[in-house]
Motif scaffolding. Structure first.
Motif, PDB file in Angstrom:
ATOM      1  N   ILE A 147       0.880  -1.265  -0.010  1.00  0.00           N
ATOM      2  CA  ILE A 147      -0.140   0.010   0.030  1.00  0.00           C
ATOM      3  C   ILE A 147       0.793   1.258  -0.096  1.00  0.00           C
ATOM      4  O   ILE A 147       2.131   0.983   0.668  1.00  0.00           O
ATOM      5  N   GLY A 148       0.290   2.484  -0.480  1.00  0.00           N
ATOM      6  CA  GLY A 148       1.052   3.428  -0.376  1.00  0.00           C
ATOM      7  C   GLY A 148       2.285   3.301  -1.417  1.00  0.00           C
ATOM      8  O   GLY A 148       2.153   3.029  -2.524  1.00  0.00           O
ATOM      9  N   GLY A 149       3.481   3.760  -0.867  1.00  0.00           N
ATOM     10  CA  GLY A 149       4.744   3.590  -1.861  1.00  0.00           C
ATOM     11  C   GLY A 149       4.934   2.325  -2.187  1.00  0.00           C
ATOM     12  O   GLY A 149       5.706   1.948  -3.227  1.00  0.00           O
ATOM     13  N   SER A 150       4.512   1.315  -1.526  1.00  0.00           N
ATOM     14  CA  SER A 150       4.684   0.018  -1.691  1.00  0.00           C
ATOM     15  C   SER A 150       3.642  -0.696  -2.875  1.00  0.00           C
ATOM     16  O   SER A 150       3.649  -1.687  -3.092  1.00  0.00           O
ATOM     17  N   LYS A 200       8.140  -1.844   3.345  1.00  0.00           N
ATOM     18  CA  LYS A 200       9.241  -1.335   3.948  1.00  0.00           C
ATOM     19  C   LYS A 200       9.433  -1.771   5.436  1.00  0.00           C
ATOM     20  O   LYS A 200      10.336  -2.421   5.808  1.00  0.00           O
ATOM     21  N   THR A 201       8.281  -1.305   6.273  1.00  0.00           N
ATOM     22  CA  THR A 201       8.286  -1.846   7.821  1.00  0.00           C
ATOM     23  C   THR A 201       7.956  -2.934   8.070  1.00  0.00           C
ATOM     24  O   THR A 201       8.365  -3.657   8.956  1.00  0.00           O
ATOM     25  N   PHE A 202       7.046  -3.792   7.096  1.00  0.00           N
ATOM     26  CA  PHE A 202       6.431  -5.118   7.349  1.00  0.00           C
ATOM     27  C   PHE A 202       5.795  -5.001   8.516  1.00  0.00           C
ATOM     28  O   PHE A 202       5.563  -6.089   9.306  1.00  0.00           O
ATOM     29  N   THR A 204       2.656  -2.852   8.519  1.00  0.00           N
ATOM     30  CA  THR A 204       1.616  -2.128   7.819  1.00  0.00           C
ATOM     31  C   THR A 204       0.557  -2.941   7.952  1.00  0.00           C
ATOM     32  O   THR A 204       0.352  -3.890   7.560  1.00  0.00           O
ATOM     33  N   THR A 207      -1.595  -4.226   4.769  1.00  0.00           N
ATOM     34  CA  THR A 207      -0.413  -5.222   3.832  1.00  0.00           C
ATOM     35  C   THR A 207      -0.468  -6.435   4.468  1.00  0.00           C
ATOM     36  O   THR A 207      -0.512  -7.627   3.921  1.00  0.00           O
ATOM     37  N   GLY A 260       9.395   5.291   1.053  1.00  0.00           N
ATOM     38  CA  GLY A 260       8.252   4.467   0.560  1.00  0.00           C
ATOM     39  C   GLY A 260       7.923   5.123  -0.680  1.00  0.00           C
ATOM     40  O   GLY A 260       7.791   4.508  -1.728  1.00  0.00           O
ATOM     41  N   ARG A 261       7.741   6.513  -0.824  1.00  0.00           N
ATOM     42  CA  ARG A 261       6.935   7.221  -2.061  1.00  0.00           C
ATOM     43  C   ARG A 261       8.094   7.307  -3.070  1.00  0.00           C
ATOM     44  O   ARG A 261       7.715   7.768  -4.212  1.00  0.00           O
ATOM     45  N   GLU A 346       2.048  13.896   0.507  1.00  0.00           N
ATOM     46  CA  GLU A 346       2.889  13.233   1.810  1.00  0.00           C
ATOM     47  C   GLU A 346       4.084  13.954   1.901  1.00  0.00           C
ATOM     48  O   GLU A 346       4.456  14.191   3.158  1.00  0.00           O
ATOM     49  N   GLN A 482       6.636  11.736   7.301  1.00  0.00           N
ATOM     50  CA  GLN A 482       5.207  11.674   6.980  1.00  0.00           C
ATOM     51  C   GLN A 482       4.548  11.542   8.481  1.00  0.00           C
ATOM     52  O   GLN A 482       3.884  10.656   8.244  1.00  0.00           O
ATOM     53  N   VAL A 485       0.529  10.769   8.985  1.00  0.00           N
ATOM     54  CA  VAL A 485      -0.216   9.663   8.713  1.00  0.00           C
ATOM     55  C   VAL A 485      -0.089   8.583  10.190  1.00  0.00           C
ATOM     56  O   VAL A 485      -1.020   7.894  10.211  1.00  0.00           O
ATOM     57  N   LYS A 489      -3.412   6.215  12.284  1.00  0.00           N
ATOM     58  CA  LYS A 489      -2.994   4.648  12.441  1.00  0.00           C
ATOM     59  C   LYS A 489      -3.339   4.283  14.019  1.00  0.00           C
ATOM     60  O   LYS A 489      -3.695   3.231  14.207  1.00  0.00           O
TER      61      LYS A 489
HETATM   62  O1  LIG Z   1       5.911   0.001   2.767  1.00  0.00           O
HETATM   63  P1  LIG Z   1       5.322   0.169   4.235  1.00  0.00           P
HETATM   64  O2  LIG Z   1       6.243   0.359   5.379  1.00  0.00           O
HETATM   65  O3  LIG Z   1       4.258  -1.064   4.453  1.00  0.00           O
HETATM   66  O4  LIG Z   1       4.437   1.526   4.107  1.00  0.00           O
HETATM   67  C1  LIG Z   1       3.551   1.764   3.232  1.00  0.00           C
HETATM   68  C2  LIG Z   1       3.149   3.339   2.955  1.00  0.00           C
HETATM   69  O5  LIG Z   1       2.958   3.766   4.401  1.00  0.00           O
HETATM   70  C3  LIG Z   1       3.279   5.011   4.630  1.00  0.00           C
HETATM   71  O6  LIG Z   1       4.179   5.105   5.745  1.00  0.00           O
HETATM   72  C4  LIG Z   1       1.922   5.956   4.919  1.00  0.00           C
HETATM   73  O7  LIG Z   1       1.289   5.410   5.711  1.00  0.00           O
HETATM   74  C5  LIG Z   1       3.971   5.582   3.315  1.00  0.00           C
HETATM   75  O8  LIG Z   1       4.750   6.224   3.322  1.00  0.00           O
HETATM   76  C6  LIG Z   1       4.621   4.244   2.615  1.00  0.00           C
HETATM   77  O9  LIG Z   1       4.791   4.162   1.455  1.00  0.00           O
END
Ligand SMILES: O=P(O)(O)OC[C@H]1O[C@](O)(CO)[C@@H](O)[C@@H]1O
Length: 521
Positions: A147-150, A200-202, A204, A207, A260-261, A346, A482, A485, A489
């Motif tokens: 989601i988002g940048g991913s 990126k964070t795993f 979210t 996701t 991410g973006r 963002e 960012q 956001v 959450k």
């Molecule tokens: O790749 P991740 O860690 O799942 O994050 C997804 C997206 O969530 C955000 O942190 C915003 O909520 C974006 O900047 C990022 O692209």
């Protein structure tokens, strides 16, 4: 050097611009064109396969001179150098900002080279049909879960470069909306589908929820060992990836220094590699790299991202425009606006400056738009005759990909005609009723690109990345965090508990309580 921390409104150039705005605000572009026959040729940047006509803007030679002075005073040049040299310019997260290093072919970081090689081998195996699913069948479908940048970047590129795609069916699941997931799964064969979990964070929520649902769906007809043949991950949190059940063989790294973006150039672009092949992915990187070089090395007066950013500041901070529209005349680019909304909004939706002080001037523009010619039959009425001033970027390609000349001529004619209609309106023309009057004097940039290719798309995306970077520097904000956001959450977690337990005692707000009662009834 860290980023300069200069409030733009305290500069000499800003004061001069304020006065200049008062003196020129009533000028009509129609007159600027009539008074200077060479205006069109002077306000153009002709670079490689890009032709950027910015003559249809409410600017004079002096406006530009003062905007360039502003850029000097806030030390834009130094800021560009700091970014490319890998200074920790994302200060609030203590990170470097080096997405440009992902496409730097001359000084490739070893970890980037290694990951690209892994992406190459993986995508080749998938495309050739050598990667087999657990029942021995080749993979024919790729599903990116993120989601988002991913999600937005790879989805937009796969759509934009649809013409270059191979036989693979590539899909994207992003929303935590279970209907979205179930609709997508409906058409999938688990034996021939490979899922790329990108986060990126795993951590979210969307996701991980989607990945877990899909994992359970997959395991309805397969064993745990089969996971390795159908799930891969892209993340900077390889521990969490392991816990999810994907081993390091099937993991692709991300790095802290890529936001991410801005990450489609990294392993986040794995679905792009699968859809269009690794050589085309490299051409995308190459195009972006060419724009990076242009941005770093070109004097500001000829520098596409810098000029676009300064024009945007002129409208946002002096004319008080709130939005900018983006209208690509290519149906392939129908996901570009959504992608850039994340990139721009963002990044630059901030109201605290780099000194930690509240800001008393306007920052981040609202980006919106749609593809032409469809947009002409939707929102253009308001742009032409509404009360709001909306600068527009028109993007078109001289050559069509399928060579349908009749269509292409009409497409280009519409694009160019719109820019002229917005400029001239019915100025000095007899119009029988006030309802048919067009004031004109509506600003636009026209970006003509030779052809939609992986290379030119790479340049276009990098152009907008650098534009938003310049805007952030000029507004004295941090563009690469960012924090805005996070609150939503956090609150969603408490709200989820209230929904799951049907208990609203931990909810303080009466409207929220009422809404929860309604959805739980
Ligand atoms: O790749 P991740 O860690 O799942 O994050 C997804 C997206 O969530 C955000 O942190 C915003 O909520 C974006 O900047 C990022 O692209």
């Amino acid at each position: 050097m860290l980023l300069p921390k200069i409030n733009p409104t305290t500069t000499k150039a800003w004061k001069k611009l304020t006065q200049h705005f008062e003196e020129t605000r009533n000028l009509k572009m129609q007159d600027l064109f009539s008074n200077d026959v060479s205006r069109a040729s002077k306000k153009v940047i002709d670079w490689e396969d890009f032709y950027v006509d910015y003559s249809k803007n409410r600017i004079t030679h002096e406006t530009l001179t003062l905007l360039f002075e502003l850029a000097e005073e806030v030390k834009l040049k130094e800021a560009i150098t700091s970014q490319f040299e890998g200074e920790t310019i994302n200060e609030t997260e203590d990170r470097k900002v080096l997405h440009t290093a992902l496409r730097d072919f001359n000084n490739r970081k070893p970890e980037v080279a290694e990951t690209l090689q892994k992406m190459k081998l993986f995508s080749e195996e998938i495309i050739k049909g050598n990667w087999k699913g657990h029942t021995g069948k080749s993979i024919d479908t790729i599903v990116n879960i993120g989601i988002g940048g991913s999600d937005l970047g790879p989805d937009m590129v796969v759509e934009s470069l649809r013409y270059y795609r191979n036989h693979l069916n590539v899909q994207f699941i992003s929303n935590v909306d279970g209907d979205h997931v179930m609709e997508t799964l409906k058409g999938l064969n688990p034996e021939t589908t490979l899922f790329i979990v990108v986060s990126k964070t795993f951590t979210t929520q969307e996701t991980l929820t989607n990945a877990n649902t899909i994992r359970s769906w997959f395991l309805e007809n397969a064993s745990e060992e089969a996971i390795a043949k159908h799930f891969v991950a892209v993340s900077s949190n390889l521990e969490a990836v392991k816990t999810f059940g994907i081993d390091s063989e099937n993991s692709f790294p991300m790095w802290e220094w890529v936001g991410g973006r801005f990450s489609l150039w990294s392993a986040v672009g794995l679905s792009i590699c699968c859809a269009i092949g690794f050589p085309n992915f490299e051409k995308l990187l190459q195009g972006a790299n060419e724009m990076d070089t242009h941005f770093q090395d070109t004097p500001f007066s000829e520098n596409i991202p810098v000029v676009l950013a300064l024009l945007s500041i002129w409208y946002n901070n002096f004319y008080g425009t709130e939005t900018e529209a983006l209208v690509p005349y290519s149906q392939y680019l129908n996901k570009l606006v959504a992608y850039l909304q994340q990139g721009v909004m963002e990044s630059n939706g901030k109201s605290i400056d780099r000194n930690g002080e509240p800001i008393n001037y306007q920052t981040g523009t609202i980006v919106w738009g749609g593809t032409g010619t469809n947009a002409q039959h939707a929102f253009f009425q308001l742009v032409h005759q509404g009360t709001k001033l909306i600068p527009i970027d028109f993007i078109c390609f001289s050559k069509s990909l399928h060579g349908k000349e009749d269509h292409q001529n009409k497409l280009l004619a519409n694009c160019i005609a719109q820019t002229e209609a917005l400029l001239n309106g019915t100025y000095k023309k007899e119009v029988e009723t006030p309802f048919k009057v067009f004031d004109g004097n509506k600003p636009s940039n026209t970006i003509v690109i030779k052809k939609l290719t992986p290379n030119s798309l790479g340049k276009l995306l990098a152009m907008y990345e650098h534009k938003l970077f310049c805007q952030g520097i000029l507004w004295n904000i941090f563009s690469f965090d960012q924090w805005g956001v996070e609150l939503g959450k956090k609150l969603a977690k408490t709200t989820l508990t209230a929904i799951e337990t049907n208990n609203t005692t931990m909810i303080n707000n009466s409207s929220t309580k009422g809404l929860l009662k309604k959805v739980n009834s």
